[in-house]
Design a protein around this motif. Structure first.
Motif, PDB file in Angstrom:
ATOM      1  N   THR A  64     -37.187  -3.605   6.460  1.00 35.92           N
ATOM      2  CA  THR A  64     -36.455  -3.401   7.749  1.00 35.92           C
ATOM      3  C   THR A  64     -35.075  -4.290   7.411  1.00 35.92           C
ATOM      4  O   THR A  64     -34.489  -4.326   8.622  1.00 35.92           O
ATOM      5  N   THR A  65     -35.125  -4.998   6.418  1.00 33.86           N
ATOM      6  CA  THR A  65     -33.998  -6.145   6.331  1.00 33.86           C
ATOM      7  C   THR A  65     -32.517  -5.425   6.306  1.00 33.86           C
ATOM      8  O   THR A  65     -32.553  -4.365   5.268  1.00 33.86           O
ATOM      9  N   GLU A  66     -31.679  -5.632   6.821  1.00 32.74           N
ATOM     10  CA  GLU A  66     -30.359  -4.987   6.924  1.00 32.74           C
ATOM     11  C   GLU A  66     -29.228  -5.932   7.568  1.00 32.74           C
ATOM     12  O   GLU A  66     -29.201  -6.327   8.289  1.00 32.74           O
ATOM     13  N   GLU A  67     -28.416  -6.244   6.372  1.00 32.79           N
ATOM     14  CA  GLU A  67     -27.182  -6.901   6.721  1.00 32.79           C
ATOM     15  C   GLU A  67     -26.221  -6.140   7.172  1.00 32.79           C
ATOM     16  O   GLU A  67     -26.040  -5.160   7.242  1.00 32.79           O
ATOM     17  N   SER A  68     -25.020  -6.948   8.135  1.00 31.10           N
ATOM     18  CA  SER A  68     -24.103  -6.149   8.655  1.00 31.10           C
ATOM     19  C   SER A  68     -22.926  -5.798   7.477  1.00 31.10           C
ATOM     20  O   SER A  68     -23.009  -6.311   6.433  1.00 31.10           O
ATOM     21  N   ILE A  69     -22.105  -4.970   7.834  1.00 30.52           N
ATOM     22  CA  ILE A  69     -21.170  -4.434   6.997  1.00 30.52           C
ATOM     23  C   ILE A  69     -20.107  -5.636   6.630  1.00 30.52           C
ATOM     24  O   ILE A  69     -19.710  -5.696   5.360  1.00 30.52           O
ATOM     25  N   THR A  70     -20.019  -6.446   7.640  1.00 34.79           N
ATOM     26  CA  THR A  70     -18.858  -7.839   7.328  1.00 34.79           C
ATOM     27  C   THR A  70     -19.961  -8.525   6.105  1.00 34.79           C
ATOM     28  O   THR A  70     -18.999  -8.978   5.363  1.00 34.79           O
ATOM     29  N   LEU A 131      -5.745  15.828  -0.284  1.00 32.48           N
ATOM     30  CA  LEU A 131      -7.007  15.530  -0.244  1.00 32.48           C
ATOM     31  C   LEU A 131      -8.010  15.166   0.993  1.00 32.48           C
ATOM     32  O   LEU A 131      -7.505  14.435   1.789  1.00 32.48           O
ATOM     33  N   VAL A 132      -8.868  16.053   1.247  1.00 24.34           N
ATOM     34  CA  VAL A 132      -9.598  16.006   2.536  1.00 24.34           C
ATOM     35  C   VAL A 132     -10.362  14.833   2.332  1.00 24.34           C
ATOM     36  O   VAL A 132     -11.515  15.101   1.253  1.00 24.34           O
ATOM     37  N   VAL A 133     -10.473  13.895   3.437  1.00 18.58           N
ATOM     38  CA  VAL A 133     -11.529  12.909   3.007  1.00 18.58           C
ATOM     39  C   VAL A 133     -12.137  12.990   4.516  1.00 18.58           C
ATOM     40  O   VAL A 133     -11.765  12.742   5.533  1.00 18.58           O
ATOM     41  N   ILE A 134     -13.585  12.989   4.217  1.00 23.83           N
ATOM     42  CA  ILE A 134     -14.518  13.234   5.367  1.00 23.83           C
ATOM     43  C   ILE A 134     -15.418  11.904   5.535  1.00 23.83           C
ATOM     44  O   ILE A 134     -15.971  11.420   4.577  1.00 23.83           O
ATOM     45  N   THR A 135     -15.236  11.214   6.541  1.00 23.24           N
ATOM     46  CA  THR A 135     -16.208   9.808   6.721  1.00 23.24           C
ATOM     47  C   THR A 135     -16.813   9.619   8.087  1.00 23.24           C
ATOM     48  O   THR A 135     -16.279  10.222   9.174  1.00 23.24           O
ATOM     49  N   ASN A 136     -17.757   9.012   8.113  1.00 28.95           N
ATOM     50  CA  ASN A 136     -18.445   8.493   9.545  1.00 28.95           C
ATOM     51  C   ASN A 136     -18.314   6.964   9.692  1.00 28.95           C
ATOM     52  O   ASN A 136     -18.830   6.486  10.750  1.00 28.95           O
ATOM     53  N   ALA A 137     -17.396   6.446   8.766  1.00 30.16           N
ATOM     54  CA  ALA A 137     -17.380   5.117   8.929  1.00 30.16           C
ATOM     55  C   ALA A 137     -15.991   4.476   9.378  1.00 30.16           C
ATOM     56  O   ALA A 137     -14.937   5.002   8.930  1.00 30.16           O
ATOM     57  N   VAL A 138     -16.061   3.789  10.382  1.00 34.78           N
ATOM     58  CA  VAL A 138     -14.887   3.353  11.152  1.00 34.78           C
ATOM     59  C   VAL A 138     -14.083   2.604  10.148  1.00 34.78           C
ATOM     60  O   VAL A 138     -12.854   2.787  10.182  1.00 34.78           O
ATOM     61  N   PRO A 139     -14.512   1.638   9.358  1.00 33.47           N
ATOM     62  CA  PRO A 139     -13.697   0.848   8.690  1.00 33.47           C
ATOM     63  C   PRO A 139     -12.831   1.643   7.399  1.00 33.47           C
ATOM     64  O   PRO A 139     -11.654   1.537   7.128  1.00 33.47           O
ATOM     65  N   ILE A 140     -13.550   2.793   6.985  1.00 31.51           N
ATOM     66  CA  ILE A 140     -13.060   3.629   5.834  1.00 31.51           C
ATOM     67  C   ILE A 140     -12.021   4.345   6.647  1.00 31.51           C
ATOM     68  O   ILE A 140     -10.834   4.891   6.084  1.00 31.51           O
ATOM     69  N   ALA A 141     -12.173   5.062   7.850  1.00 31.26           N
ATOM     70  CA  ALA A 141     -11.205   5.835   8.626  1.00 31.26           C
ATOM     71  C   ALA A 141      -9.812   4.905   8.837  1.00 31.26           C
ATOM     72  O   ALA A 141      -8.837   5.583   8.743  1.00 31.26           O
ATOM     73  N   LEU A 162     -23.810  -2.767  13.764  1.00 37.02           N
ATOM     74  CA  LEU A 162     -24.155  -3.411  12.128  1.00 37.02           C
ATOM     75  C   LEU A 162     -23.445  -2.674  11.266  1.00 37.02           C
ATOM     76  O   LEU A 162     -23.214  -3.506  10.226  1.00 37.02           O
ATOM     77  N   THR A 163     -23.321  -1.531  11.079  1.00 35.51           N
ATOM     78  CA  THR A 163     -22.923  -0.755  10.001  1.00 35.51           C
ATOM     79  C   THR A 163     -21.270  -0.369  10.245  1.00 35.51           C
ATOM     80  O   THR A 163     -20.565   0.146   9.296  1.00 35.51           O
ATOM     81  N   GLN A 164     -21.099  -0.308  11.519  1.00 35.74           N
ATOM     82  CA  GLN A 164     -19.757   0.383  12.002  1.00 35.74           C
ATOM     83  C   GLN A 164     -19.480   1.878  11.272  1.00 35.74           C
ATOM     84  O   GLN A 164     -18.540   2.073  11.327  1.00 35.74           O
ATOM     85  N   ALA A 165     -20.688   2.529  11.488  1.00 34.31           N
ATOM     86  CA  ALA A 165     -20.806   3.840  11.088  1.00 34.31           C
ATOM     87  C   ALA A 165     -21.343   4.873  12.162  1.00 34.31           C
ATOM     88  O   ALA A 165     -22.057   4.281  13.079  1.00 34.31           O
ATOM     89  N   ALA A 166     -20.986   5.970  12.552  1.00 32.87           N
ATOM     90  CA  ALA A 166     -21.148   6.731  13.376  1.00 32.87           C
ATOM     91  C   ALA A 166     -22.797   7.429  13.196  1.00 32.87           C
ATOM     92  O   ALA A 166     -22.906   7.856  11.731  1.00 32.87           O
ATOM     93  N   VAL A 167     -23.455   7.408  13.870  1.00 29.39           N
ATOM     94  CA  VAL A 167     -24.916   8.135  13.726  1.00 29.39           C
ATOM     95  C   VAL A 167     -25.224   8.764  14.970  1.00 29.39           C
ATOM     96  O   VAL A 167     -24.553   8.915  15.938  1.00 29.39           O
TER      97      VAL A 167
END
Length: 267
Positions: A64-70, A131-141, A162-167
């Motif tokens: 269950t260990t998970e580090e932040s995207i930062t 180029l169409v780029v699809i993402t759920n990640a705020v930093p990438i967007a 933690l990940t700055q991604a949409a879920v």
């Protein structure tokens, strides 16, 4: 060599590589596998390592260990940039087609390279294909939103801090309605038996949707993710087309990838 000295060296090997096998340690120190297991038991009691099937991993590598995207962004930057560069070569230079970028520090590095390549490309007319780029990640967007030649589609949902991604179900449903040419997927672990995994069930559901939606699946995973198992599986090795990493996988993982028909690219 005294047992204490050998155990210290074993602990250093685990800390450096993240995982060691019993057979590797037996060969390295010219000792029996039974002696290795006793050493690992001693180190586990001391809290230095955690024993797993066939060897040991660093004590902090719990499922269950998970580090932040930062935090992840500043770790192993050289390896991640090499992986991203190899991934970039899989994207046709023409401004057309569609790709999906999963959330993660290595996919974020790929987005950075893609934005620079696209922005530096020849300018075309207003009607030129994008180029169409699809993402759920705020930093990438945020990185790609104003890049010329890219049509960005941001998938909605609840954003995990933690990940700055949409879920969530909205993200999964949106992904299931798309069929991108290539999906670049991040993972917290890739294992011969357990496949790809991540600690969070909601992240796993989104990643599974990405894997099932795209025509081609490319996994970006630095060597710290190899042979690792985290809590929730989201894909099997047979779901993958390509793995890009920075060092040779272990013999066990290599054999499993070969059997599954996965192309392995060492960046």
């Amino acid at each position: 060599m005294f047992a204490e000295e050998r155990q210290q060296k074993i602990a250093e090997l685990v800390a450096g590589s993240g995982r060691v096998t019993v057979n590797l340690l037996a060969e390295r120190f010219s000792i029996t596998t039974e002696t290795v297991r006793r050493d690992l038991a001693t180190l586990e009691t001391a809290g230095t390592v955690r024993r797993v099937h066939g060897g040991a991993v660093a004590a902090d590598r719990f499922s269950t260990t998970e580090e932040s995207i930062t935090d992840r962004t500043i770790q192993r930057p050289g390896q991640k940039m090499r992986i991203a560069d190899a991934a970039l070569a899989l994207i046709p230079p023409a401004k057309s087609g569609s790709i999906l970028l999963d959330g993660g520090s290595t996919t974020e590095a790929l987005a950075d390279l893609l934005s620079r390549r696209t922005a530096a490309g020849p300018s075309g007319s207003v009607a030129a294909p994008e180029l169409v780029v699809i993402t759920n990640a705020v930093p990438i967007a945020a990185r790609l939103a104003s890049t010329p030649g890219i049509a960005l589609q941001l998938l909605g949902g609840r954003v995990r801090g933690l990940t700055q991604a949409a879920v969530g179900q909205a993200t999964v449903d949106a992904a299931n309605r798309m069929r991108p040419d290539i999906a670049f997927i991040g993972t917290n672990g890739i294992h011969a038996d357990f496949g790809l995994s991540t600690p969070d069930p909601e992240e796993a559901a989104v990643k599974a949707a990405f894997v099932h939606s795209a025509r081609r699946i490319v996994v970006l995973a630095d060597s710290s993710k190899l042979d690792a198992e985290t809590l929730v599986q989201f894909a099997s090795l047979k779901d993958l087309d390509t793995l890009i990493t920075d060092s040779e996988p272990s013999p066990e993982l290599t054999a499993a990838l070969t059997e599954a028909g996965v192309d392995v690219v060492i960046a």
